[in-house]
Design a protein around this motif. Structure first.
Motif, PDB file in Angstrom:
ATOM      1  N   LYS A 105       0.829  -1.202   0.000  1.00 20.43           N
ATOM      2  CA  LYS A 105       0.000   0.000   0.000  1.00 20.43           C
ATOM      3  C   LYS A 105       0.867   1.257   0.000  1.00 20.43           C
ATOM      4  O   LYS A 105       2.045   1.232   0.392  1.00 20.43           O
ATOM      5  N   ASP A 106       0.278   2.368  -0.431  1.00 14.97           N
ATOM      6  CA  ASP A 106       1.003   3.637  -0.455  1.00 14.97           C
ATOM      7  C   ASP A 106       1.522   4.015   0.925  1.00 14.97           C
ATOM      8  O   ASP A 106       2.595   4.598   1.062  1.00 14.97           O
ATOM      9  N   GLU A 107       0.743   3.680   1.968  1.00 13.59           N
ATOM     10  CA  GLU A 107       1.157   4.029   3.335  1.00 13.59           C
ATOM     11  C   GLU A 107       2.489   3.380   3.697  1.00 13.59           C
ATOM     12  O   GLU A 107       3.322   3.993   4.374  1.00 13.59           O
ATOM     13  N   LEU A 108       2.692   2.149   3.250  1.00 17.09           N
ATOM     14  CA  LEU A 108       3.947   1.460   3.542  1.00 17.09           C
ATOM     15  C   LEU A 108       5.105   2.121   2.799  1.00 17.09           C
ATOM     16  O   LEU A 108       6.203   2.274   3.352  1.00 17.09           O
ATOM     17  N   LEU A 109       4.862   2.530   1.559  1.00 17.82           N
ATOM     18  CA  LEU A 109       5.908   3.210   0.797  1.00 17.82           C
ATOM     19  C   LEU A 109       6.292   4.529   1.453  1.00 17.82           C
ATOM     20  O   LEU A 109       7.468   4.886   1.523  1.00 17.82           O
ATOM     21  N   LYS A 110       5.287   5.256   1.940  1.00 11.94           N
ATOM     22  CA  LYS A 110       5.561   6.528   2.623  1.00 11.94           C
ATOM     23  C   LYS A 110       6.424   6.303   3.862  1.00 11.94           C
ATOM     24  O   LYS A 110       7.376   7.045   4.126  1.00 11.94           O
ATOM     25  N   GLU A 111       6.073   5.273   4.637  1.00  8.12           N
ATOM     26  CA  GLU A 111       6.838   4.966   5.849  1.00  8.12           C
ATOM     27  C   GLU A 111       8.270   4.589   5.503  1.00  8.12           C
ATOM     28  O   GLU A 111       9.220   5.018   6.166  1.00  8.12           O
ATOM     29  N   PHE A 112       8.428   3.797   4.449  1.00  8.03           N
ATOM     30  CA  PHE A 112       9.766   3.378   4.039  1.00  8.03           C
ATOM     31  C   PHE A 112      10.606   4.569   3.590  1.00  8.03           C
ATOM     32  O   PHE A 112      11.786   4.676   3.936  1.00  8.03           O
ATOM     33  N   ILE A 113      10.014   5.454   2.818  1.00  3.67           N
ATOM     34  CA  ILE A 113      10.737   6.630   2.322  1.00  3.67           C
ATOM     35  C   ILE A 113      11.247   7.486   3.476  1.00  3.67           C
ATOM     36  O   ILE A 113      12.381   7.974   3.463  1.00  3.67           O
ATOM     37  N   ILE A 118      16.206   7.654   1.189  1.00  7.03           N
ATOM     38  CA  ILE A 118      16.712   7.382  -0.156  1.00  7.03           C
ATOM     39  C   ILE A 118      16.470   8.601  -1.041  1.00  7.03           C
ATOM     40  O   ILE A 118      15.397   9.190  -1.027  1.00  7.03           O
ATOM     41  N   LYS A 119      17.472   8.970  -1.811  1.00  7.64           N
ATOM     42  CA  LYS A 119      17.333  10.093  -2.716  1.00  7.64           C
ATOM     43  C   LYS A 119      16.527   9.663  -3.939  1.00  7.64           C
ATOM     44  O   LYS A 119      16.833   8.668  -4.578  1.00  7.64           O
ATOM     45  N   PHE A 120      15.515  10.434  -4.222  1.00 10.30           N
ATOM     46  CA  PHE A 120      14.654  10.101  -5.350  1.00 10.30           C
ATOM     47  C   PHE A 120      15.197  10.719  -6.623  1.00 10.30           C
ATOM     48  O   PHE A 120      15.469  11.911  -6.686  1.00 10.30           O
ATOM     49  N   THR A 121      15.389   9.890  -7.647  1.00 14.76           N
ATOM     50  CA  THR A 121      15.774  10.382  -8.965  1.00 14.76           C
ATOM     51  C   THR A 121      14.729   9.923  -9.968  1.00 14.76           C
ATOM     52  O   THR A 121      14.285   8.772  -9.930  1.00 14.76           O
ATOM     53  N   GLN A 122      14.345  10.813 -10.856  1.00 16.60           N
ATOM     54  CA  GLN A 122      13.284  10.516 -11.813  1.00 16.60           C
ATOM     55  C   GLN A 122      13.734   9.434 -12.789  1.00 16.60           C
ATOM     56  O   GLN A 122      14.742   9.589 -13.477  1.00 16.60           O
ATOM     57  N   GLN A 180      13.686   2.719  -7.582  1.00 14.00           N
ATOM     58  CA  GLN A 180      13.290   4.019  -8.112  1.00 14.00           C
ATOM     59  C   GLN A 180      11.934   3.928  -8.799  1.00 14.00           C
ATOM     60  O   GLN A 180      11.131   4.855  -8.721  1.00 14.00           O
ATOM     61  N   GLN A 181      11.664   2.821  -9.442  1.00 11.15           N
ATOM     62  CA  GLN A 181      10.336   2.625 -10.030  1.00 11.15           C
ATOM     63  C   GLN A 181       9.286   2.526  -8.928  1.00 11.15           C
ATOM     64  O   GLN A 181       8.185   3.062  -9.047  1.00 11.15           O
ATOM     65  N   LEU A 182       9.635   1.830  -7.843  1.00 12.43           N
ATOM     66  CA  LEU A 182       8.717   1.677  -6.723  1.00 12.43           C
ATOM     67  C   LEU A 182       8.390   3.038  -6.099  1.00 12.43           C
ATOM     68  O   LEU A 182       7.233   3.344  -5.802  1.00 12.43           O
TER      69      LEU A 182
END
Length: 291
Positions: A105-113, A118-122, A180-182
């Motif tokens: 779920k999106d909530e888990l991704l938010k918590e992980f970030i 992790i630096k986000f690169t497009q 990065q895709q995730l």
């Protein structure tokens, strides 16, 4: 019978013989072990899905592309899409098929970030289906979570959550392109609204799903939809589905139940009610008259 698209993870049919589930706080992990020479179906993904194939072959059809996931490979699928699949076991191993599905779920991704920094690169391109080999570290992770399915009722919710975060950290350390895709799944690009509607009109999608696919907030989606179609999205979509349902009932031999699920409705009773409200007669009566 027509091919019914099942919403997952909620719609997965759990059987004690070949499939087990860990489900806590809305997060779902499914382990499936079976024997098959070929099984097909369709799924609409409510959540992002990370699928590991441990034995056998899992084919995924999305759009006009076919993706083949083999033993010791994993595939990342973005949520709010419909996929068609074919599952087959290994012929030299009594057609055994084994895989594990992690619904994220999106909530888990938010918590992980927040935890990982992790630096986000497009990415150069956001792809809805991405396949990667599974390294030894991830294979060991899969083995470590298997015992949980044997005593799922005793496992603390927080422990399963920690194991899911551990999975994301393992992927981040080994598969930067996949990670990065995730992360990009949280950054949907704003898309042509009309195109998204037409592509998904007969899928069991919610207004929230369509907003996500179009790269808009729910409020922005409703506002933009109203300006284009001069009607609220729920009303317009229901009318389109009902008109398609009448066409199928009139010109094909499909049953009322098959037409219901083919046109994106998820409940036959509700379908009959709204059909009667719109056309003045229930779908079963129309089918009988035509017969």
């Amino acid at each position: 019978m027509s091919d019914r698209t099942v919403k997952v993870p909620q719609g997965l049919e759990i059987t004690s013989n070949n499939q087990s589930t860990l489900k806590v706080q809305g997060f779902t992990v499914v382990e499936s072990c079976t024997r098959t020479r070929g099984k097909q179906g369709s799924m609409f993904l409510d959540d992002h899905l990370l699928l590991f194939v441990l034995e056998g072959i899992y084919k995924i059809h999305f759009g006009n592309q076919t993706y083949i996931v083999r033993k010791n490979e994993m595939v990342l699928l973005q949520r709010a899409i419909v996929i068609h699949y074919e599952k087959s076991g290994e012929p030299n191993k009594d057609y055994s098929l084994e895989y594990m599905m992690f619904f994220l779920k999106d909530e888990l991704l938010k918590e992980f970030i927040k935890m990982s920094n992790i630096k986000f690169t497009q990415p150069s391109e956001l792809v809805p289906v991405l396949i990667h080999p599974v390294n030894v570290r991830l294979q060991k992770y899969i083995e470590s979570i298997k015992p949980y399915f044997n005593e799922s009722e005793k496992i603390e919710d927080s422990l399963v959550r920690i194991k899911l975060l551990e999975l994301l950290f393992d992927i981040a350390s080994e598969k930067e392109s996949m990670m990065q895709q995730l992360l990009q799944l949280k950054q949907q690009v704003r898309s042509n609204l009309s195109m998204i509607i037409e592509e998904n009109i007969m899928n069991p999608v919610s207004i929230k799903d369509l907003a996500y696919l179009s790269g808009r907030s729910l409020s922005s989606f409703k506002r933009d939809f109203q300006s284009i179609y001069n009607m609220p999205p729920s009303k317009w979509i229901q009318q389109r589905r009902l008109e398609k349902a009448k066409e199928l009932l009139t010109y094909t031999a499909m049953s009322v139940t098959d037409v219901c699920f083919t046109t994106g409705f998820e409940n036959a009773t509700h379908f009959s009610k709204v059909f009667k409200d719109y056309f003045g007669c229930p779908p079963s009566s129309l089918k009988q008259e035509l017969s």
